[in-house]
Scaffold this motif. Structure first.
Motif, PDB file in Angstrom:
ATOM      1  N   UNK A 117      -0.913   3.997 -10.541  1.00  0.00           N
ATOM      2  CA  UNK A 117      -1.186   2.555 -10.615  1.00  0.00           C
ATOM      3  C   UNK A 117      -2.564   2.272 -10.004  1.00  0.00           C
ATOM      4  N   UNK A 118      -3.370   1.489 -10.711  1.00  0.00           N
ATOM      5  CA  UNK A 118      -4.735   1.204 -10.272  1.00  0.00           C
ATOM      6  C   UNK A 118      -5.041  -0.286 -10.361  1.00  0.00           C
ATOM      7  N   UNK A 119      -5.737  -0.808  -9.390  1.00  0.00           N
ATOM      8  CA  UNK A 119      -6.361  -2.116  -9.521  1.00  0.00           C
ATOM      9  C   UNK A 119      -7.798  -1.867  -9.957  1.00  0.00           C
ATOM     10  N   UNK A 133     -18.476  -8.781  -3.782  1.00  0.00           N
ATOM     11  CA  UNK A 133     -17.865  -8.113  -4.940  1.00  0.00           C
ATOM     12  C   UNK A 133     -16.403  -8.539  -5.059  1.00  0.00           C
ATOM     13  N   UNK A 134     -15.850  -8.306  -6.226  1.00  0.00           N
ATOM     14  CA  UNK A 134     -14.464  -8.692  -6.462  1.00  0.00           C
ATOM     15  C   UNK A 134     -13.534  -7.478  -6.487  1.00  0.00           C
ATOM     16  N   UNK A 135     -12.298  -7.727  -6.120  1.00  0.00           N
ATOM     17  CA  UNK A 135     -11.265  -6.692  -6.213  1.00  0.00           C
ATOM     18  C   UNK A 135     -10.071  -7.326  -6.913  1.00  0.00           C
ATOM     19  N   UNK A 472       5.289  -6.400 -14.510  1.00  0.00           N
ATOM     20  CA  UNK A 472       5.999  -6.417 -13.217  1.00  0.00           C
ATOM     21  C   UNK A 472       5.033  -6.538 -12.047  1.00  0.00           C
ATOM     22  N   UNK A 473       3.753  -6.761 -12.377  1.00  0.00           N
ATOM     23  CA  UNK A 473       2.744  -7.011 -11.353  1.00  0.00           C
ATOM     24  C   UNK A 473       2.160  -8.402 -11.556  1.00  0.00           C
ATOM     25  N   UNK A 474       1.681  -8.963 -10.461  1.00  0.00           N
ATOM     26  CA  UNK A 474       0.916 -10.205 -10.537  1.00  0.00           C
ATOM     27  C   UNK A 474      -0.497  -9.815 -10.116  1.00  0.00           C
ATOM     28  N   UNK A 475      -1.495  -9.896 -10.989  1.00  0.00           N
ATOM     29  CA  UNK A 475      -2.838  -9.527 -10.545  1.00  0.00           C
ATOM     30  C   UNK A 475      -3.385 -10.586  -9.578  1.00  0.00           C
TER      31      UNK A 475
END
Ligand code: NAD
Length: 484
Positions: A117-119, A133-135, A472-475
């Motif tokens: 799993x990666x952001x 910067x953004x994440x 199943x994720x909320x970014x």
């Protein structure tokens, strides 16, 4: 007497009410199950809420290890589980084994994804601040609810439980009223492997009470339904006011197009399995068959000969070769609905080429001889409604444009297939058929590795594949400044 699984324990319904689960092959009671209601649904959500934070904080590998252990424990009992599934659902034992294995393989797929799993990190324009910067973080969406139908109760439970748990969420499963038993066993086994209490609950009872109480609960954030399009509408209405994340895997009326150059043997086999697996009670079943006129007669002769080999009977008993076992329809209602749809077509001029009636003997089971039908009017129920049983209407077409136009003349858009070696035909069908999936020279089947979902009245969102994990994720977007 079966019990529900809430907060790490086997429990009865808070009201004490139970109902009987019956074998569709003989009408005998297999067991009783708790008749849950809103109070049980609320208890399950409370336990999930208490368990959520620690589960989300656990390393993905550690979560995956527990699920993997549970899958392996289930593998050791797969034959007993399959026999129970045949008793409560009706499908032949061999098909139950296939379903169990499909479910376990599907959950294993998500076990394998846990460590991948990666952001992401995003460079931002320097005009506001050169040193920021953004994440994009992927955070577990929250308490999930999985609502499951009776036709593939185990596979479709796994497609919800696997990604929900791996993403770090608790999930509450609501099986169909008529198929709770194998589901409860598997949920017990997965919990035995070491899931913390409250992470995987199962509440049994009617959709109108348990299902809607779960979906309407303010602490539930994510609902995955597999069911009819009508139920999909109700779920959307209940989940909508609180903007819950939903995926809806709904009904279908899959077209199958066979071109003159197709491998006839493979295509006939594709129609047989595609339409009659699980006694035709499949969302992605071949529900309308379009044959080019050049091959119409020959194809039908082969198909009708093969369909005549089906022998409806108890799924726990093998048919003697060359007969092929088909289990009963799941309920009296299912059989009556199919009979009514077939009668409507016949009243409008259709001709039944094989089957289409109740076999003699065994009046207790909901058996039905699979049918192939031609000369079916386009406005008959066999075309306009979802046909959830072993009846296949066949149509003659003179070219691909006509076949695709007819295929698209449906409110559904789940799957579709084309059988041809002509790349131009395959390409046109893949682009122009309005459906979530197109199989080219391949039996209609939901692969664990490929996203699976429909368009139009067949639903929204996907199950299967890495794509399903994203639901199943909320970014969460985080901008880091103050670095200079
Ligand atoms: P159904 O819609 O009657 O029930 C599905 C589930 O929803 C059951 O658990 C039921 O108790 C629950 N439910 C019913 N009403 C509810 C409500 N108001 N609120 C919350 N939950 C509710 O469907 P079924 O008869 O069990 O299954 C057959 C249908 O499912 C067919 O239409 C088939 O095409 C569809 N299906 C779709 C897929 C897919 O992936 N697209 C797969 C399998 C089945």
């Amino acid at each position: 007497m079966a019990q529900m699984f809430i907060n790490g324990e086997w429990v009865d319904a808070r009201s004490g009410a139970t109902y009987e689960v019956k074998n569709p092959a003989n009408g005998e009671t297999i067991d009783t199950a708790p008749l849950g209601d809103a109070a049980d649904a609320n208890a399950a959500v409370e336990s999930a809420k208490a368990a959520f934070k620690d589960w989300a904080a656990m390393a993905p590998d550690a979560r995956a290890e527990i699920l993997h252990k549970g899958i392996n424990l289930a593998k050791e009992q797969v034959k007993d589980l399959a026999a129970l599934l045949t008793k409560e659902q009706g499908k032949p034992f061999m098909e139950s084994m296939g379903e169990l294995n499909h479910c376990l393989h599907g959950m294993e797929f998500y076990v394998g994804l846990a460590s991948k799993i990666r952001g992401s990190q995003v460079p931002l324009p320097p005009s506001m601040n050169p040193n920021c910067y953004g994440v994009i973080m992927k955070q577990p969406v929250g308490i999930c609810v999985g609502i499951v139908p009776w036709n593939f109760p185990i596979t479709l439970m796994g497609t919800k439980v696997g990604p929900a748990l791996i993403a770090g969420n608790p999930i509450i499963v609501k099986p169909a009223s008529t198929t709770p038993l194998t589901t409860l066993k598997i949920i017990g086994i997965l919990n035995e492997a070491g899931l913390p209490a409250g992470i995987l609950n199962c509440v049994t009872g009617p959709g109108s009470k348990v299902g809607s109480a779960l979906i309407g609960h303010q602490d539930v954030r994510r609902v995955a339904l597999t069911g009819s399009s009508e139920t999909g509408r109700q779920v959307m209405e209940t989940a909508g006011p609180d903007f819950k994340r939903i995926t809806l895997e709904l009904g279908g009326s899959d077209p199958m197009i066979v071109c003159p150059d197709a491998d006839m043997k493979k295509a006939v086999n594709g129609a047989m399995i595609g339409r009659f697996w699980n006694a035709g009670q499949a969302c992605l079943a071949v529900k309308r068959l379009y044959l080019f006129e050049e091959i119409y007669d020959e194809f039908l002769e082969q198909l009708v000969g093969k369909v005549g080999r089906y022998e409806p009977g108890d799924g726990m008993e093998k048919a003697e070769k060359p007969r092929i076992r088909m289990g009963p329809l799941h309920t009296a209602f299912q059989r009556e609905e199919i009979e009514e749809q077939l009668q409507d077509a016949v009243d409008n001029g259709a001709k039944v080429l094989v089957g289409g009636k109740r076999p003699e003997g065994n009046e207790q089971g909901y058996f039905f001889e699979p049918a192939v039908v031609e000369n079916v009017a386009e406005d008959s129920k066999l075309v306009t409604e979802e046909v959830f049983g072993p009846v296949l209407p066949v149509f003659k077409v003179s070219n691909l444009d006509e076949a695709i136009a007819k295929a698209n003349n449906s409110k559904w858009g789940l799957g579709s297939s084309i059988w041809t070696n002509n790349m131009k035909y395959a390409n046109q069908a893949a682009r122009e058929i309005q459906s979530g999936m197109v199989w080219v020279n391949q039996i209609h089947f939901g692969y664990d590795e490929m996203p699976f979902g429909g368009v139009k009245a067949s639903g929204i969102g996907h199950e299967h594949g890495p794509e399903a994990l994203d639901y199943y994720f909320e970014p969460k977007s985080v901008v880091f400044g103050g670095l200079d």
